[in-house]
Design a protein around this motif. Structure first.
Motif, PDB file in Angstrom:
ATOM      1  N   UNK A  64       1.244 -27.462  28.194  1.00 18.84           N
ATOM      2  CA  UNK A  64       0.980 -26.243  27.418  1.00 18.84           C
ATOM      3  C   UNK A  64       0.174 -26.620  26.174  1.00 18.84           C
ATOM      4  N   UNK A  65      -1.058 -27.084  26.358  1.00 15.68           N
ATOM      5  CA  UNK A  65      -1.828 -27.643  25.239  1.00 15.68           C
ATOM      6  C   UNK A  65      -2.138 -26.646  24.125  1.00 15.68           C
ATOM      7  N   UNK A  66      -2.363 -25.392  24.449  1.00 25.08           N
ATOM      8  CA  UNK A  66      -2.730 -24.417  23.413  1.00 25.08           C
ATOM      9  C   UNK A  66      -1.575 -24.194  22.439  1.00 25.08           C
ATOM     10  N   UNK A  67      -0.373 -24.006  22.984  1.00 23.77           N
ATOM     11  CA  UNK A  67       0.804 -23.815  22.127  1.00 23.77           C
ATOM     12  C   UNK A  67       1.067 -25.094  21.335  1.00 23.77           C
ATOM     13  N   UNK A  68       0.962 -26.226  22.014  1.00 27.08           N
ATOM     14  CA  UNK A  68       1.233 -27.510  21.364  1.00 27.08           C
ATOM     15  C   UNK A  68       0.273 -27.763  20.208  1.00 27.08           C
ATOM     16  N   UNK A  69      -0.995 -27.465  20.394  1.00 25.32           N
ATOM     17  CA  UNK A  69      -1.974 -27.694  19.325  1.00 25.32           C
ATOM     18  C   UNK A  69      -1.759 -26.732  18.168  1.00 25.32           C
ATOM     19  N   UNK A  70      -1.377 -25.499  18.478  1.00 22.19           N
ATOM     20  CA  UNK A  70      -1.103 -24.534  17.421  1.00 22.19           C
ATOM     21  C   UNK A  70       0.045 -25.019  16.538  1.00 22.19           C
ATOM     22  N   UNK A  71       1.109 -25.514  17.160  1.00 24.19           N
ATOM     23  CA  UNK A  71       2.253 -26.024  16.409  1.00 24.19           C
ATOM     24  C   UNK A  71       1.900 -27.311  15.665  1.00 24.19           C
ATOM     25  N   UNK A  72       1.085 -28.158  16.293  1.00 25.60           N
ATOM     26  CA  UNK A  72       0.656 -29.399  15.639  1.00 25.60           C
ATOM     27  C   UNK A  72      -0.123 -29.099  14.360  1.00 25.60           C
ATOM     28  N   UNK A  73      -1.105 -28.203  14.467  1.00 24.41           N
ATOM     29  CA  UNK A  73      -1.949 -27.901  13.314  1.00 24.41           C
ATOM     30  C   UNK A  73      -1.138 -27.245  12.193  1.00 24.41           C
ATOM     31  N   UNK A  74      -0.195 -26.424  12.590  1.00 21.63           N
ATOM     32  CA  UNK A  74       0.678 -25.783  11.603  1.00 21.63           C
ATOM     33  C   UNK A  74       1.515 -26.837  10.865  1.00 21.63           C
ATOM     34  N   UNK A  75       2.028 -27.795  11.621  1.00 22.70           N
ATOM     35  CA  UNK A  75       2.838 -28.874  11.039  1.00 22.70           C
ATOM     36  C   UNK A  75       1.986 -29.746  10.125  1.00 22.70           C
TER      37      UNK A  75
END
Length: 410
Positions: A353-364
């Motif tokens: 689920x790369x899109x969700x994962x990247x969204x959470x990564x960038x937020x973090x």
């Protein structure tokens, strides 16, 4: 929550366990407020309360669909909801049960099956190490998506050769020795500096989490049994005081061997004993401080710490890393905003689920970057690799920084 299990599940071990968990849920919705996927997607069915309802429907006889499977797949299994829940709902074990049942009832497409098979077999295979070395050798030529999963090669350093009366076992892990070999070596050196000898049982391998969470639960259980067999002679002879985990994702899994194998007559007692002996490396820090305090040369600058979900929610260990490193003089800070939220790594989640994962990564990373750190620290190889793919700031395991501070003063 009232449940009426279908005859298929009534009276089964999984059915009884799921029903007991479901009956604790009062549908208050506190969990939704702290669920990462709900924060990103805004769909009730992509939060714990919605997923609990979906699992309840399946257990009561409703046929699951691909939509059911998707909502369960999207769960990071970060277990933030467990930390928030006022009723003590054991969501992590419930979603394990629900995913297994849905996996049996909803066939996946060929592409999905192939990807999940390659992850569960490839990441835990002996060929992963050579493949990672090849990838690192040509890293500059790789496309961005693949390059993110291949960290730059870094040497592991020497393993200490001294012997000590105090001994512990470590788990090498499946991907960590190839992706970040210095983490294990640094752990051994830090323990050695405090008078503790660390050893690795060669027969032990993947903790079982990769296969188990990709719904090859039998494959995961087989790996758990193999590790128990590898550790048991040392445990039975009383040669080690603990099994030390420096990857919190592995740690939360090994701590639950007793749960996962409780119905296995041949392994239940051994698994429970292994879980009792398992310690995250951070739990040893208070005992190490007196020996390490005079040996540390603290680096300058702020170190931003990201506590992995598997540590703060899965193992319920909070504050230990930052508090004890501060005791040694390190300027360790935790982001004020959303330090409880998942970074999006979650094992193989960032691939599936790369899109969700990247969204959470960038937020973090935005929250961690606000601390203006010279480095970001964490305690799990998955978090470290995932966060590093989104920033030029070095992302390290906290034990590596401690090891370097000891080496500077030697």
């Amino acid at each position: 929550m009232q449940t009426h299990l279908s005859p298929e599940f009534a009276g089964t071990d999984a059915g009884r366990e799921a029903e007991a968990i479901l009956r604790k849920c009062v549908h208050c919705g506190f969990c939704t407020a702290t669920c990462p996927t709900y924060q990103v997607l805004g769909d009730e069915l992509d939060g714990p309360r919605g997923r609990i309802y979906l699992i309840k429907q399946v257990l009561e006889g409703e046929q699951p669909t691909e939509k059911t499977q998707l909502h369960l797949d999207r769960c990071l299994t970060c277990r933030n909801c467990e930390s928030t829940c006022p009723s003590g709902v054991d969501y992590g074990h419930l979603v394990d049960i629900g995913r297994r049942i849905v996996e049996e009832k909803v066939p996946r497409g060929a592409g999905s099956r192939a990807l999940r098979w390659s992850l569960k077999e490839g990441l835990t295979s002996p060929v992963f190490g050579p493949a990672m070395k090849l990838g690192q050798a040509v890293r500059g030529l790789l496309p961005g998506v693949l390059k993110d999963k291949v960290p730059a090669r870094r040497p592991g350093g020497a393993w200490p050769q001294r012997t000590h009366a105090r001994k512990v076992l470590m788990l090498a892990g499946c991907v960590q020795p190839s992706m970040a070999p210095n983490i294990n070596a640094a752990t051994a050196r830090v323990l050695d500096a405090a008078g503790i000898q660390a050893g690795i049982a060669g027969e032990a391998g993947c903790c079982g989490a990769v296969k188990f969470h990709l719904n090859d639960q039998e494959g995961g259980l087989a790996q758990m049994r193999r590790n128990i067999d590898a550790w048991w002679p040392s445990v039975e002879r009383g040669e080690v005081e603990a099994i030390v985990m420096n990857a919190s994702g592995c740690g939360v899994t090994v701590r639950e061997y007793g749960h996962h194998l409780k119905y296995d007559a041949a392994y239940a007692d051994k698994a429970r004993r292994i879980s009792e002996l398992t310690r995250d490396l951070s739990e040893l820090l208070p005992d190490l401080l007196p020996a390490l305090r005079g040996q540390v040369k603290v680096p300058q600058g702020v170190l931003a710490y990201h506590p992995p979900c598997t540590l703060q929610h899965g193992q319920k260990l909070r504050g230990g890393v930052e508090t004890n490193l501060r005791e040694l003089g390190f300027d360790v800070r935790v982001a004020i905003n959303e330090s409880h939220l998942c970074c999006g790594s979650a094992g193989t989640y960032s691939v599936l689920h790369p899109d969700i994962a990247k969204s959470l990564r960038d937020r973090k990373l935005e929250h961690l970057g606000a601390l203006d750190p010279v480095a970001v620290l964490s305690a799990n190889i998955g978090c470290i690799t995932h966060l590093q793919s989104g920033t030029g700031t070095p992302v390290r395991h906290w034990v590596e920084v401690l090891d370097e501070a000891l080496a500077c003063n030697s």
